[in-house]
Design a protein around this motif. Structure first.
Motif, PDB file in Angstrom:
ATOM      1  N   TYR A 260       0.832  -1.210   0.000  1.00  0.00           N
ATOM      2  CA  TYR A 260       0.000   0.000   0.000  1.00  0.00           C
ATOM      3  C   TYR A 260       0.867   1.261   0.000  1.00  0.00           C
ATOM      4  O   TYR A 260       0.633   2.199  -0.767  1.00  0.00           O
ATOM      5  CB  TYR A 260      -0.886   0.022   1.243  1.00  0.00           C
ATOM      6  N   GLU A 261       1.852   1.262   0.877  1.00  0.00           N
ATOM      7  CA  GLU A 261       2.695   2.449   1.033  1.00  0.00           C
ATOM      8  C   GLU A 261       3.411   2.800  -0.269  1.00  0.00           C
ATOM      9  O   GLU A 261       3.440   3.963  -0.696  1.00  0.00           O
ATOM     10  CB  GLU A 261       3.703   2.199   2.159  1.00  0.00           C
ATOM     11  N   GLU A 262       3.967   1.789  -0.912  1.00  0.00           N
ATOM     12  CA  GLU A 262       4.708   2.017  -2.151  1.00  0.00           C
ATOM     13  C   GLU A 262       3.792   2.493  -3.282  1.00  0.00           C
ATOM     14  O   GLU A 262       4.145   3.393  -4.060  1.00  0.00           O
ATOM     15  CB  GLU A 262       5.427   0.737  -2.560  1.00  0.00           C
ATOM     16  N   ALA A 263       2.611   1.927  -3.346  1.00  0.00           N
ATOM     17  CA  ALA A 263       1.718   2.214  -4.475  1.00  0.00           C
ATOM     18  C   ALA A 263       0.895   3.482  -4.304  1.00  0.00           C
ATOM     19  O   ALA A 263       0.516   4.121  -5.292  1.00  0.00           O
ATOM     20  CB  ALA A 263       0.776   1.029  -4.699  1.00  0.00           C
ATOM     21  N   LEU A 264       0.622   3.873  -3.056  1.00  0.00           N
ATOM     22  CA  LEU A 264      -0.380   4.920  -2.834  1.00  0.00           C
ATOM     23  C   LEU A 264       0.146   6.214  -2.217  1.00  0.00           C
ATOM     24  O   LEU A 264      -0.534   7.243  -2.313  1.00  0.00           O
ATOM     25  CB  LEU A 264      -1.510   4.367  -1.952  1.00  0.00           C
ATOM     26  N   THR A 265       1.302   6.195  -1.582  1.00  0.00           N
ATOM     27  CA  THR A 265       1.768   7.413  -0.912  1.00  0.00           C
ATOM     28  C   THR A 265       1.891   8.582  -1.883  1.00  0.00           C
ATOM     29  O   THR A 265       1.374   9.688  -1.622  1.00  0.00           O
ATOM     30  CB  THR A 265       3.116   7.160  -0.211  1.00  0.00           C
ATOM     31  N   GLY A 266       2.547   8.360  -3.002  1.00  0.00           N
ATOM     32  CA  GLY A 266       2.726   9.430  -3.984  1.00  0.00           C
ATOM     33  C   GLY A 266       1.407   9.944  -4.539  1.00  0.00           C
ATOM     34  O   GLY A 266       1.144  11.162  -4.525  1.00  0.00           O
ATOM     35  N   PRO A 267       0.537   9.064  -5.030  1.00  0.00           N
ATOM     36  CA  PRO A 267      -0.753   9.525  -5.541  1.00  0.00           C
ATOM     37  C   PRO A 267      -1.604  10.264  -4.507  1.00  0.00           C
ATOM     38  O   PRO A 267      -2.280  11.242  -4.845  1.00  0.00           O
ATOM     39  CB  PRO A 267      -1.438   8.229  -5.992  1.00  0.00           C
TER      40      PRO A 267
END
Length: 373
Positions: A260-267
């Motif tokens: 989750y952290e890798e995929a969603l933090t930026g967006p």
């Protein structure tokens, strides 16, 4: 449907429960599995730990042990579950609501302003398995007892020290929504050795039955206030299998959280939101993955989008100072961080038995919504 949570299922729980019934012949509280669970928790935490029926009851015991009563005040974060406050309100004390920081943990500057001559305790909540600066909190409170609501914090730490070992006493939860559980259950950890005997009396209906069982008295009788707070050995059997597998359970939760952290933090950050995280001094336990949106409208839209695709992504607490009961005590002042989390925070599904396919689906649908904002 991808639920927000599923209870941990290892496949060994029924075997342990059958052992409690068929081999041990003991399913009430105070049995072999209860003792095993307490021993495992005490090795983890380094403190005397009593297995009880819920975290709520552990907090109620803490209020009794500290002799909180009418005319007293206790400081409690507004952004928490109702049990944190109820346990002390039941004794006649008045809650004084403190704000939290952006990550959901106690705002120490606000606590400092709220401390007063009637403050009987400060109750700190470790939101999402993270914490405020516990050393600074203890220093700030001085002789005022600190009670830890560590419902979400088993296997988490601050500066390498387990959360739930800083306060005079601490409450843990083994509700089915926690990292490990037994349906309903909890634990009370005691750092002050002077509280241990009274806590054991209170847990066992106010009697000294435990001393009788250990041959320390020739009969047991009513010696203090108390209630039936001891956990059934059936529940303890269920819990013991998960305590024994805690490292495996935690590893799977780390994998899900990291994805989750890798995929969603930026967006999330690109649309003006952020992901709830602990400080560098915290070692978290991946209890939950929460996003704080820029506005309540974004949060509402996200929940609806996920629900449309059969994914349950719920909000969390309504700040207590905004609740009907909390308004009876609150002075009407705003607590902006608590109010923002109330309106803007959402949690994603995160549970041990979550499949990779379910995880991929949640990430994909979340990214889809964020791209469209």
């Amino acid at each position: 449907m991808i639920p927000f949570n599923k209870p941990v299922h290892l496949g060994t729980e029924l075997t342990a429960m059958a052992e409690a019934i068929l081999k041990n012949g003991h399913v009430a509280g105070g049995g072999p599995f209860g003792k095993r669970c307490e021993e495992m928790l005490e090795r983890m935490l380094g403190l005397r730990t009593l297995l009880v029926t819920s975290c709520t009851h552990a907090l109620e015991m803490a209020a009794l042990l500290l002799e909180v009563g009418p005319g007293d005040e206790f400081i409690v974060p507004s952004y928490t579950f109702v049990s944190t406050a109820n346990a002390f309100v039941l004794r006649g004390a008045r809650p004084v609501f403190a704000d939290v920081d952006a990550q959901g943990n106690l705002d120490l500057a606000h606590v400092e302003r709220l401390l007063g001559p009637r403050t009987k305790a400060v109750v700190v909540v470790h939101y999402a398995g993270n914490s405020c600066d516990m050393e600074a909190l203890l220093k700030l409170c001085g002789k005022v007892p600190v009670v830890e609501d560590a419902a979400q914090a088993l296997a988490a730490s601050f500066d390498g020290r387990p959360l739930g070992t800083f306060g005079v006493c601490s409450a843990f939860s083994f509700h089915e929504t926690k990292n490990i559980g037994c349906g309903e259950g909890g634990a009370l950890t005691l750092r002050d050795p002077n509280l241990i005997d009274r806590a054991e009396y209170m847990r066992d209906k106010g009697t000294n039955r435990r001393k009788f069982q250990h041959g320390l008295v020739d009969k047991y009788t009513w010696v203090d206030v108390g209630s039936s707070y001891v956990l059934s050995d059936l529940n303890a059997a269920y819990l013991s299998t998960q305590l024994e597998a805690l490292s495996r359970i935690q590893e799977r939760r780390r994998q899900i959280y990291s994805a989750y952290e890798e995929a969603l933090t930026g967006p999330v950050e690109r649309v003006g939101g952020y992901v709830i995280k602990g400080s560098p001094r915290n070692t978290g336990n991946q209890h939950l993955f929460a996003v704080v949106f820029r506005s309540p409208e974004h949060r509402t839209g996200f929940i609806a989008h996920m629900r449309k695709h059969d994914i349950i992504a719920p909000f969390h607490y309504v700040a207590l100072h905004q609740s009907p009961m909390g308004q009876r005590f609150h002075d009407g002042s705003q607590l902006p961080a608590s109010e923002r989390l109330t309106g803007c925070l959402v949690r994603l599904p995160l549970f041990f038995n979550m499949t990779d396919a379910e995880l991929s689906t949640v990430i994909g649908r979340a990214q889809e919504f964020l791209r469209a904002l």
